[in-house]
Every structure is written in C-alpha cells, then in structure tokens.
Design a protein around this motif. Structure first.
Motif, PDB file in Angstrom:
ATOM      1  N   VAL A  90     -83.165  94.859  89.703  1.00  0.00           N
ATOM      2  CA  VAL A  90     -82.525  95.041  90.994  1.00  0.00           C
ATOM      3  C   VAL A  90     -81.044  95.402  90.878  1.00  0.00           C
ATOM      4  CG1 VAL A  90     -81.919  92.598  91.282  1.00  0.00           C
ATOM      5  CG2 VAL A  90     -82.311  94.029  93.304  1.00  0.00           C
ATOM      6  N   GLU A  91     -80.385  94.967  89.821  1.00  0.00           N
ATOM      7  CA  GLU A  91     -78.959  95.226  89.669  1.00  0.00           C
ATOM      8  C   GLU A  91     -78.664  96.654  89.224  1.00  0.00           C
ATOM      9  OE1 GLU A  91     -76.614  93.211  90.538  1.00  0.00           O
ATOM     10  OE2 GLU A  91     -77.974  91.562  91.057  1.00  0.00           O
ATOM     11  N   LYS A  92     -79.567  97.238  88.450  1.00  0.00           N
ATOM     12  CA  LYS A  92     -79.300  98.551  87.863  1.00  0.00           C
ATOM     13  C   LYS A  92     -80.174  99.672  88.429  1.00  0.00           C
ATOM     14  CE  LYS A  92     -77.813  96.628  83.412  1.00  0.00           C
ATOM     15  NZ  LYS A  92     -78.058  96.592  81.952  1.00  0.00           N
ATOM     16  N   ALA A  93     -81.162  99.330  89.229  1.00  0.00           N
ATOM     17  CA  ALA A  93     -82.130 100.325  89.695  1.00  0.00           C
ATOM     18  C   ALA A  93     -81.467 101.466  90.467  1.00  0.00           C
ATOM     19  CB  ALA A  93     -83.185  99.644  90.571  1.00  0.00           C
ATOM     20  N   GLN A  94     -80.564 101.125  91.374  1.00  0.00           N
ATOM     21  CA  GLN A  94     -79.940 102.163  92.182  1.00  0.00           C
ATOM     22  C   GLN A  94     -79.051 103.069  91.333  1.00  0.00           C
ATOM     23  OE1 GLN A  94     -78.706 101.649  96.442  1.00  0.00           O
ATOM     24  NE2 GLN A  94     -76.651 101.950  95.616  1.00  0.00           N
ATOM     25  N   LEU A  95     -78.377 102.506  90.339  1.00  0.00           N
ATOM     26  CA  LEU A  95     -77.544 103.312  89.461  1.00  0.00           C
ATOM     27  C   LEU A  95     -78.390 104.300  88.664  1.00  0.00           C
ATOM     28  CD1 LEU A  95     -74.753 103.933  88.282  1.00  0.00           C
ATOM     29  CD2 LEU A  95     -75.166 102.151  86.571  1.00  0.00           C
ATOM     30  N   VAL A  96     -79.539 103.847  88.177  1.00  0.00           N
ATOM     31  CA  VAL A  96     -80.443 104.744  87.453  1.00  0.00           C
ATOM     32  C   VAL A  96     -80.926 105.857  88.382  1.00  0.00           C
ATOM     33  CG1 VAL A  96     -82.669 104.906  86.261  1.00  0.00           C
ATOM     34  CG2 VAL A  96     -81.167 102.946  85.844  1.00  0.00           C
ATOM     35  N   TRP A  97     -81.280 105.490  89.600  1.00  0.00           N
ATOM     36  CA  TRP A  97     -81.721 106.482  90.588  1.00  0.00           C
ATOM     37  C   TRP A  97     -80.611 107.494  90.862  1.00  0.00           C
ATOM     38  CZ3 TRP A  97     -85.665 108.838  92.256  1.00  0.00           C
ATOM     39  CH2 TRP A  97     -85.698 109.461  93.501  1.00  0.00           C
ATOM     40  N   ARG A  98     -79.383 107.036  90.933  1.00  0.00           N
ATOM     41  CA  ARG A  98     -78.250 107.933  91.154  1.00  0.00           C
ATOM     42  C   ARG A  98     -78.123 108.957  90.020  1.00  0.00           C
ATOM     43  NH1 ARG A  98     -74.381 106.296  94.799  1.00  0.00           N
ATOM     44  NH2 ARG A  98     -74.571 104.192  95.649  1.00  0.00           N
ATOM     45  N   PHE A  99     -78.266 108.487  88.790  1.00  0.00           N
ATOM     46  CA  PHE A  99     -78.153 109.387  87.649  1.00  0.00           C
ATOM     47  C   PHE A  99     -79.271 110.427  87.646  1.00  0.00           C
ATOM     48  CE2 PHE A  99     -75.236 106.268  85.608  1.00  0.00           C
ATOM     49  CZ  PHE A  99     -74.256 107.165  85.209  1.00  0.00           C
ATOM     50  N   LEU A 100     -80.465 110.022  88.016  1.00  0.00           N
ATOM     51  CA  LEU A 100     -81.575 110.970  88.108  1.00  0.00           C
ATOM     52  C   LEU A 100     -81.284 112.038  89.157  1.00  0.00           C
ATOM     53  CD1 LEU A 100     -84.684 108.599  87.885  1.00  0.00           C
ATOM     54  CD2 LEU A 100     -83.780 110.102  86.096  1.00  0.00           C
ATOM     55  N   LEU A 101     -80.767 111.616  90.301  1.00  0.00           N
ATOM     56  CA  LEU A 101     -80.430 112.565  91.366  1.00  0.00           C
ATOM     57  C   LEU A 101     -79.280 113.477  90.954  1.00  0.00           C
ATOM     58  CD1 LEU A 101     -80.662 110.285  94.543  1.00  0.00           C
ATOM     59  CD2 LEU A 101     -82.279 112.040  93.824  1.00  0.00           C
ATOM     60  N   LEU A 102     -78.289 112.910  90.279  1.00  0.00           N
ATOM     61  CA  LEU A 102     -77.170 113.715  89.799  1.00  0.00           C
ATOM     62  C   LEU A 102     -77.660 114.798  88.847  1.00  0.00           C
ATOM     63  CD1 LEU A 102     -74.150 114.326  89.449  1.00  0.00           C
ATOM     64  CD2 LEU A 102     -74.086 112.543  87.684  1.00  0.00           C
ATOM     65  N   LEU A 103     -78.537 114.424  87.936  1.00  0.00           N
ATOM     66  CA  LEU A 103     -79.098 115.404  87.005  1.00  0.00           C
ATOM     67  C   LEU A 103     -79.855 116.489  87.755  1.00  0.00           C
ATOM     68  CD1 LEU A 103     -79.677 116.285  84.100  1.00  0.00           C
ATOM     69  CD2 LEU A 103     -81.679 114.771  84.124  1.00  0.00           C
ATOM     70  N   ALA A 104     -80.649 116.093  88.758  1.00  0.00           N
ATOM     71  CA  ALA A 104     -81.391 117.074  89.556  1.00  0.00           C
ATOM     72  C   ALA A 104     -80.439 118.009  90.293  1.00  0.00           C
ATOM     73  CB  ALA A 104     -82.310 116.359  90.555  1.00  0.00           C
ATOM     74  N   GLY A 105     -79.361 117.455  90.850  1.00  0.00           N
ATOM     75  CA  GLY A 105     -78.387 118.273  91.572  1.00  0.00           C
ATOM     76  C   GLY A 105     -77.678 119.270  90.678  1.00  0.00           C
ATOM     77  N   LEU A 106     -77.264 118.822  89.502  1.00  0.00           N
ATOM     78  CA  LEU A 106     -76.572 119.709  88.571  1.00  0.00           C
ATOM     79  C   LEU A 106     -77.501 120.813  88.074  1.00  0.00           C
ATOM     80  CD1 LEU A 106     -74.499 117.130  86.485  1.00  0.00           C
ATOM     81  CD2 LEU A 106     -73.716 118.564  88.374  1.00  0.00           C
ATOM     82  N   LEU A 107     -78.745 120.456  87.780  1.00  0.00           N
ATOM     83  CA  LEU A 107     -79.708 121.461  87.335  1.00  0.00           C
ATOM     84  C   LEU A 107     -80.010 122.471  88.442  1.00  0.00           C
ATOM     85  CD1 LEU A 107     -82.258 119.310  85.274  1.00  0.00           C
ATOM     86  CD2 LEU A 107     -80.709 121.066  84.410  1.00  0.00           C
TER      87      LEU A 107
END
Length: 269
Positions: free
Chosen positions: A165-182
């Motif tokens: 629960v503490e890190k889930a949103q941060l991981v999700w953010r990184f996945l979205l950031l990668l998708a956005g940059l790509l």
C-alpha cells in the motif's frame, strides 16, 4: 536588413518563453494538489476551476509553441521541444492526484487479484475484503461494483499493488510515466514518417495527455501508447504487428478498437 533579424530573435524568445511557461504550469500542479488536500482558507471546492484555468493556459502556450516551433523534417531540430515535453511529465511524478480517485480503484482491484480473489465476481463491499478495505481505503462510491477493467489493465494494477500500500501508487506512477514518454517518442517517429514533424508540439505538449497521465493517473495513458504504436506499424505496412498493438490496446481499454474503422477504409495509393 535589421527587421528580419529582430523578428527572428523575437520569435525565438517567445518560443522559449512558451516552453518555460509550460514547465512552470506543470509545477503548478503541486499547488493544486496541496490545495485540494488542505484545510486552509483557499476555496478547495473550486479546485475544478483552477484545473480548467491550468488546462487552458497549457493549451494556449502549447499552441504558441506549435506556431513557433521549427518547421523541419529532422527530429534533431526539435530537441528543446522534446526536452520540455519530457520535463513536463517527469516533474509530475510526485503530485498527488486531484482530478480523480480512479487510481485508488485501480490499485484495490489489483490487490484483490493479488490476494487470490476474482475481481470480476467480488465487489469492494464484500465481507471477505474488510481487512483489505481498511488498509487500502478504496473509493466508497465504487464499493458495490465489481471491476470493469480488461485483463491486461488488471494485470498492471496487480503488479503495482504487489509492492504494498505504501509503494503501489509510486510504482503505478512510474509505469504511466514510461508510457507517456514512449508515446511522445513513438509519436515523433510517426510524424517524421508522415512528414508532419511541424505538428509534434500538439502531441508532445498536449495538456490532455500530460495531465491525464501525471495527475489523473489514468489507464488511458497506456491506451494512447497502444494507439500510436499501432499507427507506427501501420505506416510501415507491418499489419500483423499493427493488429497485435490494437489487440493489446483493447486488453487495456476498449477505446483502441476505434482504430479499426479508419484503417479498414484506408486505401494505399
């Protein structure tokens, strides 16, 4: 002789100012996020108005940058624009979502699957999930419904929630950031192939793509990537891979199916 030089210099400065303003407006999301969660005298109920203002200003400076960006066929001449596009997305990595609570729904659906339950048959208000609800605090308005998201989207939610629960949103953010940059990168390749690089700003600096990805934290960021990847393969007549990209997109969200109609009627002259 002096006037053209002055005009060119002025346009260069205005182009630079528009890009700098867009980065500043991305940073303003921290103020909006803090305002939406604080108990200060700021009118928190007006956060929607602030967001509209932010969006409109970003759209305005995007159009300014588009009109003044290099009219070149070479990607190397758009370095400043691309750097700005990347920075606008990267600076949002730590912004709390203030336009939607869908992320909480995503991650709880993923956690349900991670714990061995079937999110397609069990709703958030099930007795079995009492302890999980207390820990993850999913949106109450979603409590009576089972998940509506396709399997691949659910797999991404499950992966993110597996970090706790503490890190889930941060991981999700990184996945979205990668998708956005790509999405920006592949879009640049698509526009280059179409000889339309002069329109790169309309994608790279789009407030809709940037705010939905970095603030709304929506699954649509992956759908956008799937769509542009499908177009990339279609341009190169790699139709099998184009179909796979559309299929993957539909496993994230149904929207990419809309690509089938224009591609079906397209005639290659």
């Amino acid at each position: 002789m002096f006037k053209p030089s002055f005009t060119t210099k002025s346009k260069s400065w205005l182009y630079f100012i528009s890009l700098a303003s867009l980065i500043a407006l991305s940073f303003s999301s921290y103020f909006l996020a803090n305002t939406s969660q604080s108990n200060t005298e700021f009118p928190v109920s007006s956060i929607g108005v602030y967001t509209i203002i932010q969006y409109c200003l970003m759209a305005f400076f995007m159009l300014v940058a588009w009109s003044l960006s290099p009219k070149s066929r070479y990607l190397k001449n758009y370095k400043l624009l691309l750097i700005t596009a990347f920075l606008m997305r990267i600076v949002l990595i730590d912004v709390e979502p203030y336009t939607s609570n869908d992320t909480s729904r995503y991650l709880f659906d993923g956690r349900i699957a991670y714990e061995g339950y079937d999110p397609y048959s069990i709703s958030h208000d099930a007795i079995e999930l009492t302890q999980l609800r207390e820990q993850w605090q999913p949106p109450k308005e979603h409590a009576a419904y089972v998940t509506i998201y396709p399997p691949l989207a659910l797999a991404l939610f499950t992966f993110s929630s597996s970090f706790g629960v503490e890190k889930a949103q941060l991981v999700w953010r990184f996945l979205l950031l990668l998708a956005g940059l790509l999405t920006v990168y592949v879009s640049a390749l698509v526009l280059k192939k179409a000889n339309k690089l002069n329109n790169l700003a309309l994608v790279a600096l789009s407030p809709l793509l940037i705010l939905e990805t970095g603030v709304g934290l929506h699954i649509d960021a992956f759908s956008a990537l799937a769509v542009v990847v499908a177009i990339y393969f279609w341009q190169r007549q790699l139709l099998l891979y184009c179909g796979i990209a559309i299929g993957i997109g539909m496993s994230l969200k149904i929207l990419p199916v809309m690509l089938l109609l224009p591609l079906f009627f397209y005639k290659n002259h």
